[in-house]
Enzyme design. Structure first.
Site, mmCIF file in Angstrom:
data_model
loop_
_atom_site.group_PDB
_atom_site.id
_atom_site.type_symbol
_atom_site.label_atom_id
_atom_site.label_comp_id
_atom_site.label_asym_id
_atom_site.label_seq_id
_atom_site.Cartn_x
_atom_site.Cartn_y
_atom_site.Cartn_z
ATOM 1 C CB ALA A 105 42.178 33.424 33.328
ATOM 2 C CE1 TYR A 106 40.644 38.129 40.176
ATOM 3 C CE2 TYR A 106 39.895 36.311 41.548
ATOM 4 C CZ TYR A 106 40.195 37.648 41.398
ATOM 5 O OH TYR A 106 40.052 38.511 42.455
#
Length: 251
Positions: A158-159
């Site tokens: 996600a990051y």
């Protein structure tokens, strides 16, 4: 022999989002050393922002703290309004504000995904939009990515995806600002010894991370701040539309 020293940036001003702690705080200090007045943006911790402002002013610099959620376009517009009222304009924008969450994709909480992307993608676009509208000629915008976009460690999906969006924006924005004498670049740090990064890691994990770069140490906030100072200063004017991986030699 005469040694030429950089001329202090008298009359110039910078907005540093996420400037109350970590890399953002160090960037604020470093730009103030170059003579820029600094608007220290923060999201929640007013006390930490006040500490940053106090340290800058104690060293002879000029700084104010301004609260704003970087994903809130009205708050960010007000942040730039304040910068222009206090210091006459904006010459440097450094978007250090970011959110990190780790999870395997299979277990990812989509509410967490939304929160990460709200800060890291929407926040970058909101801040970049104001920078594109308000930066004066000779100015610079610096976004922040992560070297995990290249290393692609598990649990960082996600990051890393959110920061890949920042990298994709970089050259596009630089080209959109053609003819205005404004540079746009992104810094992608590797493992950096901030309080947030160090929190919860075992000595074994820290040793492993420190040995990952060929230089065999963690980066420091000062390492990253020096890169930002180069990109926003006179020596960095020919660097534009680039993603600079400041990571000691990782992928």
């Amino acid at each position: 022999m005469t040694t030429n020293h950089p001329t202090p940036a008298t009359g110039r001003a910078a907005v540093v989002t996420g400037g109350s702690r970590g890399i953002g705080r160090t960037v604020a200090h470093r730009l103030a050393r170059d003579g820029l007045a600094v608007v220290v943006n923060y999201a929640r911790d007013a006390g930490a922002a006040e500490e940053t402002v106090a340290a800058v002013t104690a060293a002879g610099g000029r700084a104010i703290g301004v609260r704003a959620d970087v994903a809130d376009e009205h708050a960010v517009a007000a942040l730039f309004d304040r910068a222009e009222r206090e210091f006459g304009g904006v010459d440097v924008v450094v978007n250090c504000a970011g959110r990190l969450a780790l999870s395997p994709v299979a277990d990812l909480d989509l509410a967490v995904l939304d929160a990460v992307h709200r800060t890291n993608i929407r926040g970058t676009f909101v801040v970049a939009r104001q920078a594109a509208r308000r930066l004066r000629a000779g100015g610079s915008f610096v976004g922040f990515s992560t070297s995990v976009v290249g290393t692609q460690f598990p649990a960082y999906g996600a990051y890393a995806a959110s920061k890949a969006a920042v990298e994709a924006l970089t050259l596009i924005l630089a080209r959109e600002l053609r003819g205005r004498d404004i540079t746009v670049n992104t810094v992608a740090p590797g493992p950096t010894a901030t309080d947030l990064f160090l929190d919860g890691k075992t000595p074994e994990q820290m040793d492993q991370l420190a040995k990952a770069p060929p230089l065999e140490r963690l980066g420091t906030p000062e390492d990253i701040a020096e890169v930002v100072a180069f990109l926003t200063g006179p020596a960095g004017r020919w660097v534009n539309g680039q993603v600079l991986r400041a990571n000691g030699g990782m992928v």
